[in-house]
Write a protein that holds these residues in place. Structure first.
Motif, PDB file in Angstrom:
ATOM      1  N   PRO A 101      -4.905 -14.779  10.984  1.00 30.10           N
ATOM      2  CA  PRO A 101      -5.226 -13.724  11.951  1.00 30.10           C
ATOM      3  C   PRO A 101      -5.434 -12.377  11.274  1.00 30.10           C
ATOM      4  O   PRO A 101      -5.034 -12.177  10.127  1.00 30.10           O
ATOM      5  CB  PRO A 101      -3.985 -13.690  12.851  1.00 30.10           C
ATOM      6  N   SER A 102      -6.035 -11.453  11.990  1.00 26.30           N
ATOM      7  CA  SER A 102      -6.273 -10.108  11.492  1.00 26.30           C
ATOM      8  C   SER A 102      -4.954  -9.479  11.031  1.00 26.30           C
ATOM      9  O   SER A 102      -3.938  -9.606  11.707  1.00 26.30           O
ATOM     10  CB  SER A 102      -6.908  -9.267  12.602  1.00 26.30           C
ATOM     11  N   GLY A 103      -4.980  -8.854   9.869  1.00 23.81           N
ATOM     12  CA  GLY A 103      -3.806  -8.140   9.371  1.00 23.81           C
ATOM     13  C   GLY A 103      -2.849  -8.986   8.544  1.00 23.81           C
ATOM     14  O   GLY A 103      -1.828  -8.494   8.078  1.00 23.81           O
ATOM     15  N   CYS A 104      -3.163 -10.280   8.323  1.00 27.26           N
ATOM     16  CA  CYS A 104      -2.205 -11.151   7.627  1.00 27.26           C
ATOM     17  C   CYS A 104      -2.269 -11.013   6.106  1.00 27.26           C
ATOM     18  O   CYS A 104      -1.406 -11.545   5.397  1.00 27.26           O
ATOM     19  CB  CYS A 104      -2.404 -12.613   8.041  1.00 27.26           C
ATOM     20  N   GLY A 105      -3.299 -10.319   5.596  1.00 28.77           N
ATOM     21  CA  GLY A 105      -3.358 -10.074   4.158  1.00 28.77           C
ATOM     22  C   GLY A 105      -4.516 -10.743   3.417  1.00 28.77           C
ATOM     23  O   GLY A 105      -4.578 -10.701   2.185  1.00 28.77           O
ATOM     24  N   LYS A 106      -5.451 -11.329   4.158  1.00 32.53           N
ATOM     25  CA  LYS A 106      -6.564 -12.043   3.522  1.00 32.53           C
ATOM     26  C   LYS A 106      -7.444 -11.119   2.687  1.00 32.53           C
ATOM     27  O   LYS A 106      -7.740 -11.406   1.526  1.00 32.53           O
ATOM     28  CB  LYS A 106      -7.451 -12.711   4.596  1.00 32.53           C
ATOM     29  N   THR A 107      -7.889 -10.031   3.307  1.00 37.51           N
ATOM     30  CA  THR A 107      -8.812  -9.128   2.606  1.00 37.51           C
ATOM     31  C   THR A 107      -8.137  -8.487   1.404  1.00 37.51           C
ATOM     32  O   THR A 107      -8.751  -8.332   0.342  1.00 37.51           O
ATOM     33  CB  THR A 107      -9.339  -8.043   3.574  1.00 37.51           C
ATOM     34  N   THR A 108      -6.887  -8.142   1.568  1.00 39.33           N
ATOM     35  CA  THR A 108      -6.141  -7.561   0.442  1.00 39.33           C
ATOM     36  C   THR A 108      -6.083  -8.557  -0.717  1.00 39.33           C
ATOM     37  O   THR A 108      -6.275  -8.188  -1.882  1.00 39.33           O
ATOM     38  CB  THR A 108      -4.719  -7.168   0.899  1.00 39.33           C
ATOM     39  N   TYR A 112       0.851  -1.190   0.000  1.00 41.11           N
ATOM     40  CA  TYR A 112       0.000   0.000   0.000  1.00 41.11           C
ATOM     41  C   TYR A 112       0.891   1.245   0.000  1.00 41.11           C
ATOM     42  O   TYR A 112       2.013   1.218   0.506  1.00 41.11           O
ATOM     43  CB  TYR A 112      -0.896   0.016   1.240  1.00 41.11           C
ATOM     44  N   ALA A 172       1.596  -5.926   2.227  1.00 37.16           N
ATOM     45  CA  ALA A 172       0.392  -6.532   2.820  1.00 37.16           C
ATOM     46  C   ALA A 172       0.244  -7.964   2.303  1.00 37.16           C
ATOM     47  O   ALA A 172      -0.297  -8.836   2.999  1.00 37.16           O
ATOM     48  CB  ALA A 172      -0.840  -5.708   2.468  1.00 37.16           C
TER      49      ALA A 172
HETATM   50  P1  ADP Z   1      -6.684  -9.240   6.942  1.00 35.07           P
HETATM   51  O1  ADP Z   1      -7.805  -9.226   5.970  1.00 35.07           O
HETATM   52  O2  ADP Z   1      -5.995 -10.554   7.030  1.00 35.07           O
HETATM   53  O3  ADP Z   1      -7.089  -8.710   8.277  1.00 35.07           O
HETATM   54  P2  ADP Z   1      -5.659  -7.038   5.408  1.00 35.07           P
HETATM   55  O4  ADP Z   1      -5.478  -7.514   4.027  1.00 35.07           O
HETATM   56  O5  ADP Z   1      -6.867  -6.220   5.728  1.00 35.07           O
HETATM   57  O6  ADP Z   1      -5.540  -8.268   6.386  1.00 35.07           O
HETATM   58  O7  ADP Z   1      -4.399  -6.182   5.837  1.00 35.07           O
HETATM   59  C1  ADP Z   1      -3.062  -6.603   5.586  1.00 35.07           C
HETATM   60  C2  ADP Z   1      -2.115  -5.470   5.989  1.00 35.07           C
HETATM   61  O8  ADP Z   1      -2.322  -4.378   5.125  1.00 35.07           O
HETATM   62  C3  ADP Z   1      -2.362  -4.940   7.396  1.00 35.07           C
HETATM   63  O9  ADP Z   1      -1.104  -4.578   7.926  1.00 35.07           O
HETATM   64  C4  ADP Z   1      -3.216  -3.722   7.170  1.00 35.07           C
HETATM   65  O10 ADP Z   1      -3.066  -2.767   8.186  1.00 35.07           O
HETATM   66  C5  ADP Z   1      -2.716  -3.218   5.844  1.00 35.07           C
HETATM   67  N1  ADP Z   1      -3.745  -2.526   5.063  1.00 35.07           N
HETATM   68  C6  ADP Z   1      -4.952  -3.011   4.717  1.00 35.07           C
HETATM   69  N2  ADP Z   1      -5.640  -2.129   3.992  1.00 35.07           N
HETATM   70  C7  ADP Z   1      -4.825  -1.053   3.871  1.00 35.07           C
HETATM   71  C8  ADP Z   1      -4.967   0.201   3.227  1.00 35.07           C
HETATM   72  N3  ADP Z   1      -6.065   0.535   2.538  1.00 35.07           N
HETATM   73  N4  ADP Z   1      -3.931   1.062   3.318  1.00 35.07           N
HETATM   74  C9  ADP Z   1      -2.816   0.755   4.003  1.00 35.07           C
HETATM   75  N5  ADP Z   1      -2.629  -0.421   4.627  1.00 35.07           N
HETATM   76  C10 ADP Z   1      -3.622  -1.303   4.567  1.00 35.07           C
END
Ligand code: ADP
Ligand code: ADP
Length: 227
Positions: free
Chosen positions: A39-46, A13, A20
Motif C-alpha cells: 500500500p501507499s506509504g509502506c516504503g516501496k519508492t524509498t 528521513y 520509511a
Molecule cells: P510508497 O512508495 O510505498 O508509497 P514511500 O517510500 O514513498 O512509500 O514512503 C514511505 C514513508 O516515508 C511514508 O511514510 C512517506 O510519507 C515517507 N517519506 C517518503 N519520502 C519522504 C521524504 N522525502 N521525506 C520524508 N518522508 C518521506
C-alpha cells in the motif's frame, strides 16, 4: 545483469519519527523481475530510490553485483530508473530524448545513434524518432521512457509505478511489453507497484511490503496461488 542485495537496510528521513524502510534484507537474482508490492506509504519508492542512489541508506548495505554501493552516488551506480511520470523533455524529439542519457556516457556519435534506433525498435517505436513527445499517446511516451533507460544497458533497471498514468487497456499492453523485453534481454528489474494484479502478471517473484518491512515474499504462485 547483476544481483541486488539489501543487508539490514534502514532509511529514516530527516525529522521523521519512524523509519520509511526498517532493517530490510532482500536478494534479487540476476536476470529476474522482482516486484515490490504494498500500500501507499509502506516504503516501496524509498527502497527503489536507495537502489538508484537517489536516497542514501541510514544504515545497512546495498550490494549490486556483489559490490557494496551504499556510499556511491547515483552517477556511479550502473542503474537506470523509469518513473511514473515519463519525464520526457517536451522540446526534444523522441530520438533526442532517448539519446539524452548517452550523451554523457562518452560513447561515439555513431554508437549513440545506433543504440537509440535499437532502443526505439525494442519498444515498438521505430519511425517515431523525429516526433515530439506531445505527438505521442501516453502509452507511447512511457515506451520512450523505457527505451531511454534501456539504451544505457544498465546492470539493473528500476520501474516506479510505470503504468499509473495509463488507461486500463494500455496498462495491460505496456506491462506485457516490459515483461517481454526484460525476459528477452535477461535484465535484472526491480518493479514497484501497489496493484496486486499487475504484480502477479509481470513478476518472477513478489516482495510484499507493509509498514516499512517485508511482510511476505515468494513467486506469484506461492503467494496467491495464481496459474
Ligand atoms: P510508497 O512508495 O510505498 O508509497 P514511500 O517510500 O514513498 O512509500 O514512503 C514511505 C514513508 O516515508 C511514508 O511514510 C512517506 O510519507 C515517507 N517519506 C517518503 N519520502 C519522504 C521524504 N522525502 N521525506 C520524508 N518522508 C518521506
Ligand atoms: P508515492 O506514494 O507514489 O510514493 P507520494 O505521494 O507518497 O508518492 O510522494 C510523492 C513525493 O513526495 C515523493 O517524492 C516522496 O518522496 C515525497 N514525500 C512523501 N512523503 C513525504 C513526506 N512526509 N515529507 C516529504 N516528502 C514526502
Amino acid at each position: 545483469a547483476a544481483s541486488v542485495e539489501f543487508r539490514n537496510v534502514t532509511k529514516v528521513y530527516p525529522n521523521a519519527r519512524v523509519a520509511a524502510v526498517d532493517q530490510v534484507s532482500l536478494f534479487v537474482e540476476p536476470g529476474r523481475l522482482v516486484t515490490l508490492l504494498g500500500p501507499s506509504g509502506c516504503g516501496k519508492t524509498t527502497t527503489l530510490r536507495m537502489i538508484a542512489g537517489l536516497e542514501m541508506v541510514t544504515s545497512g548495505q546495498i550490494l549490486i553485483g556483489g559490490e557494496d554501493v551504499s556510499a556511491l552516488p547515483a552517477t556511479d551506480r550502473d542503474v537506470s530508473m523509469v518513473f511514473q511520470s515519463y519525464a520526457l523533455f517536451p522540446h526534444m524529439s523522441v530520438r533526442e530524448n532517448v539519446e539524452f542519457g548517452l550523451k554523457f556516457s562518452g560513447f561515439a556519435k555513431q554508437e549513440i545513434g545506433d543504440r537509440a534506433i535499437a532502443g526505439l525498435k525494442l519498444v515498438g517505436l521505430d519511425g517515431f524518432g523525429e516526433r515530439l513527445p506531445s505527438q505521442l499517446s501516453g502509452g507511447q511516451q512511457q515506451r520512450v521512457a523505457v527505451a531511454r533507460a534501456l539504451v544505457l544497458e544498465p546492470q539493473v533497471l528500476l520501474f516506479d509505478e510505470p503504468l499509473s498514468n495509463l488507461d486500463a487497456k494500455l496498462r495491460r499492453h505496456v506491462r506485457e511489453e516490459i515483461r517481454e523485453i526484460q525476459q528477452t534481454l535477461g535484465l535484472t528489474v526491480v518493479y514497484v507497484t501497489h496493484d496486486q494484479e499487475e504484480a502477479l502478471a509481470v513478476s518472477d517473484r513478489i516482495i510484499v511490503m507493509n509498514n516499512a518491512v517485508i511482510a511476505q515474499e515468494g513467486t506469484p504462485r506461492d503467494l496467491y496461488d495464481a496459474p
